[in-house]
Design an enzyme around this catalytic site. Structure first.
Site, PDB file in Angstrom:
ATOM      1  N   ARG A 210     -13.108  55.769 -75.809  1.00 32.02           N
ATOM      2  CA  ARG A 210     -13.551  55.013 -75.108  1.00 32.02           C
ATOM      3  C   ARG A 210     -14.916  54.442 -74.347  1.00 32.02           C
ATOM      4  O   ARG A 210     -15.351  53.353 -74.057  1.00 32.02           O
ATOM      5  CB  ARG A 210     -13.114  56.519 -73.794  1.00 32.02           C
ATOM      6  CG  ARG A 210     -11.480  57.134 -74.044  1.00 32.02           C
ATOM      7  CD  ARG A 210     -11.047  57.555 -72.984  1.00 32.02           C
ATOM      8  NE  ARG A 210     -11.647  58.836 -73.105  1.00 32.02           N
ATOM      9  CZ  ARG A 210     -10.109  59.768 -73.901  1.00 32.02           C
ATOM     10  NH1 ARG A 210      -9.829  59.774 -73.549  1.00 32.02           N
ATOM     11  NH2 ARG A 210     -11.349  60.966 -73.870  1.00 32.02           N
ATOM     12  N   PHE A 256       0.902  53.227 -72.211  1.00 36.81           N
ATOM     13  CA  PHE A 256       0.668  54.827 -72.529  1.00 36.81           C
ATOM     14  C   PHE A 256      -1.019  55.397 -71.630  1.00 36.81           C
ATOM     15  O   PHE A 256      -1.345  56.127 -72.852  1.00 36.81           O
ATOM     16  CB  PHE A 256       0.146  54.889 -73.957  1.00 36.81           C
ATOM     17  CG  PHE A 256       1.997  54.440 -74.858  1.00 36.81           C
ATOM     18  CD1 PHE A 256       3.167  54.395 -74.861  1.00 36.81           C
ATOM     19  CD2 PHE A 256       0.942  53.391 -76.186  1.00 36.81           C
ATOM     20  CE1 PHE A 256       4.058  53.932 -75.531  1.00 36.81           C
ATOM     21  CE2 PHE A 256       2.284  52.418 -76.190  1.00 36.81           C
ATOM     22  CZ  PHE A 256       3.267  53.427 -76.591  1.00 36.81           C
ATOM     23  N   ASP A 278       2.687  53.506 -68.237  1.00 35.13           N
ATOM     24  CA  ASP A 278       2.980  54.620 -69.204  1.00 35.13           C
ATOM     25  C   ASP A 278       5.156  55.334 -68.588  1.00 35.13           C
ATOM     26  O   ASP A 278       4.824  54.713 -67.485  1.00 35.13           O
ATOM     27  CB  ASP A 278       1.951  55.871 -68.536  1.00 35.13           C
ATOM     28  CG  ASP A 278       2.685  57.104 -69.258  1.00 35.13           C
ATOM     29  OD1 ASP A 278       1.163  57.906 -70.436  1.00 35.13           O
ATOM     30  OD2 ASP A 278       3.767  57.686 -69.232  1.00 35.13           O
ATOM     31  N   ASN A 306       9.323  52.085 -69.987  1.00 33.39           N
ATOM     32  CA  ASN A 306       8.909  51.979 -72.338  1.00 33.39           C
ATOM     33  C   ASN A 306       9.010  51.072 -71.639  1.00 33.39           C
ATOM     34  O   ASN A 306       8.739  50.257 -71.425  1.00 33.39           O
ATOM     35  CB  ASN A 306      10.625  52.146 -72.294  1.00 33.39           C
ATOM     36  CG  ASN A 306      10.695  52.843 -72.905  1.00 33.39           C
ATOM     37  OD1 ASN A 306       9.633  51.914 -74.346  1.00 33.39           O
ATOM     38  ND2 ASN A 306      11.850  53.521 -73.487  1.00 33.39           N
ATOM     39  N   ALA A 307       7.393  51.575 -73.035  1.00 32.97           N
ATOM     40  CA  ALA A 307       6.255  51.121 -72.819  1.00 32.97           C
ATOM     41  C   ALA A 307       7.995  49.818 -74.362  1.00 32.97           C
ATOM     42  O   ALA A 307       6.812  48.585 -74.307  1.00 32.97           O
ATOM     43  CB  ALA A 307       5.066  50.711 -74.001  1.00 32.97           C
ATOM     44  N   ASP A 327      -2.126  52.679 -76.682  1.00 36.38           N
ATOM     45  CA  ASP A 327      -2.754  54.867 -76.825  1.00 36.38           C
ATOM     46  C   ASP A 327      -1.356  55.728 -77.635  1.00 36.38           C
ATOM     47  O   ASP A 327      -0.743  56.334 -76.883  1.00 36.38           O
ATOM     48  CB  ASP A 327      -3.934  55.518 -76.581  1.00 36.38           C
ATOM     49  CG  ASP A 327      -4.451  56.730 -76.682  1.00 36.38           C
ATOM     50  OD1 ASP A 327      -3.840  56.712 -77.796  1.00 36.38           O
ATOM     51  OD2 ASP A 327      -4.323  57.179 -76.250  1.00 36.38           O
ATOM     52  N   CYS A 367      -2.083  58.838 -83.133  1.00 36.06           N
ATOM     53  CA  CYS A 367      -2.705  60.625 -83.672  1.00 36.06           C
ATOM     54  C   CYS A 367      -1.929  61.184 -84.593  1.00 36.06           C
ATOM     55  O   CYS A 367      -2.321  62.749 -84.373  1.00 36.06           O
ATOM     56  CB  CYS A 367      -2.874  60.405 -82.011  1.00 36.06           C
ATOM     57  SG  CYS A 367      -1.686  61.168 -81.241  1.00 36.06           S
TER      58      CYS A 367
END
Ligand code: SAH
Length: 425
Positions: A210, A256, A278, A306-307, A327, A367
């Site tokens: 960040r 996100f 988000d 919803n992305a 992310d 991740c």
């Protein structure tokens, strides 16, 4: 009482000697004694040379998880106290200003299956191995001694515990307390709910990532057609004088967004406008609250959607941003889910890069440790090809200093974070 012993096979990959923290059932030749799940077992090679001590769990594929390479060290509460103290000292040494961070990162801190996150004066514990589970009072006693915390909360509400034969568990370890904590990061205040938030409440692993956004957030005025002559005021393309102090800042989409930590940093570093997206209303409320707390509300907007739908729709509308941040959560929770996950990552990255203005920035992360860095880059290349884009790397980063990685244990090296400039082809 005789100590249980495991003798490893002669013809095995020397994984343990290479620093890998687990022993698999197929690597064991014989077991002496009658170890029960959770017991300490001593590990020897085929000629009887001592290798390590670890937690034994016959129910798990990780039948032994290594705790210490020392034959002399006694496994008792003092050992736990010492390990946790060492882990905390390391964090303070590497990042002296830190007050909230991951204190113990499992295997990489030589406490297999134990996660400890420090949120100012509150501690959150996640237990992922039977060996720690049966000794958890040692963990709690050590934490009380070292930190004298306002409260300890357990977030062992994760399905992977089943692989160790454990039920999910969540709640206060001692007396109940207010689970909303305001953590400090890079000068920002961020309200986190350790009981309600994702994982243990917040993602410390991206702290340095960040911070790496800093230079990206300004220098956009000229690209927006804004001119400055001499000491004069900024003038937009229509000849109007601009009063907005953030006229040179980027327009950012934070996808996100969860707590909004990327949005907060973007604002801190001078962004003109940040859109947070988000799927969870609760997450959006949290992000909005954090924007308000830091005085950024007038530079932010919030969308609960919803992305996948949002990105596709905005691409259709030809909506663009200077910087798009992606992310997402770990789409691949296990190896079997990897192919589907790669399609998901590719889809959002493809749409994401289409929405970046010419020469603008894509910030993209994963991740999911099942998705290797090589596969991640591959996926990005596929997306770029389909989107008719050429990407130029600014920086490729990993998890922060409080998430150490053991060489020889790729499982501890899960986070990929890349910053690209995006050009059309
Ligand atoms: N960037 C965040 C962390 C992201 S966690 C931070 O810095 O704190 C992943 C987030 O993605 C969660 O908040 C979750 O609610 C959200 N999410 C999951 N699936 C989604 C989807 N399909 N569309 C939009 N958001 C989604």
């Amino acid at each position: 009482m005789t100590v249980p012993k495991a003798f490893l096979k002669q013809n095995r990959k020397k994984r343990l000697e290479q620093g890998h923290p687990w022993v698999y059932p197929g690597e064991i030749e014989t077991i002496e004694g009658d170890p029960q799940g959770g017991d300490i077992i001593h590990i020897f090679n085929h000629v009887g040379h001592f290798l390590a001590k670890g937690f034994y769990n016959p129910l798990s594929q990780l039948i032994i998880r290594i705790l210490t390479y020392s034959e002399q060290v006694e496994v008792d509460e003092n050992l736990f106290l010492d390990k946790i103290e060492q882990a905390w000292k390391r964090r303070k040494w590497l990042s002296p200003e830190i007050s909230s961070c991951r204190v113990v990162h499992g295997e990489a801190d030589f406490l297999p299956g134990l996660i400890i996150d420090k949120y100012e004066d509150v501690l959150v514990v996640q237990i992922l191995s039977l060996g720690i589970e049966v000794r958890r009072q040692w963990v709690y006693n050590s934490l009380r001694k070292i930190f004298n915390p306002r409260g300890i909360y357990e977030r062992s509400d994760v399905p992977v515990r089943r692989l160790e034969g454990l039920e999910e568990r969540e709640g206060f370890v001692d007396e109940p307390f207010d689970t909303q904590v305001t953590v400090r990061e890079n000068g920002l205040s961020i309200v986190v709910d350790v009981a309600e938030g994702q994982k243990t409440g917040y993602f410390f692993d991206q702290r340095e990532n960040r911070a790496a956004l800093k230079p990206l957030m300004t220098g956009w005025g000229a690209r927006h057609g804004i001119k400055v002559e001499g000491d004069g005021p900024p003038i937009d393309a229509k000849g109007r004088e601009l009063k907005n102090p953030f006229w040179d800042g980027a327009e950012v989409l934070d996808c996100f967004s969860h707590t909004g930590s990327f949005m907060l940093h973007a604002c801190l570093f001078g962004a003109k406008k940040v859109t947070c997206l988000d799927i969870s209303e609760k997450a959006i409320e949290m992000a909005r609250g954090n924007a308000l707390l830091n005085g950024f509300l007038h530079r932010t907007e919030f969308v609960a959607a919803n992305a996948f739908d949002f990105l596709r729709e905005k691409v259709k509308d030809k909506k663009t941003w200077d910087i798009v941040i992606l992310d997402p959560p770990a789409f691949a929770k296990n190896r079997k889910a990897l192919e589907g996950a790669v399609r998901g990552y590719k889809e959002i990255n493809l749409q994401g890069m289409k929405m970046v203005r010419e020469g603008g920035i894509l910030v993209t992360a994963s991740c999911s440790y099942h998705l290797s860095a090589a596969r991640f880059l591959n996926m990005l290349q596929d997306a770029a090809m389909d989107a008719h884009k050429v990407l130029r790397l600014i920086e490729f980063r990993r998890a922060g200093l409080d998430h150490p990685v053991l060489l020889g244990s790729e499982e501890t090296d899960y986070l990929k974070f890349a910053i690209y400039e995006v050009f059309s082809r």
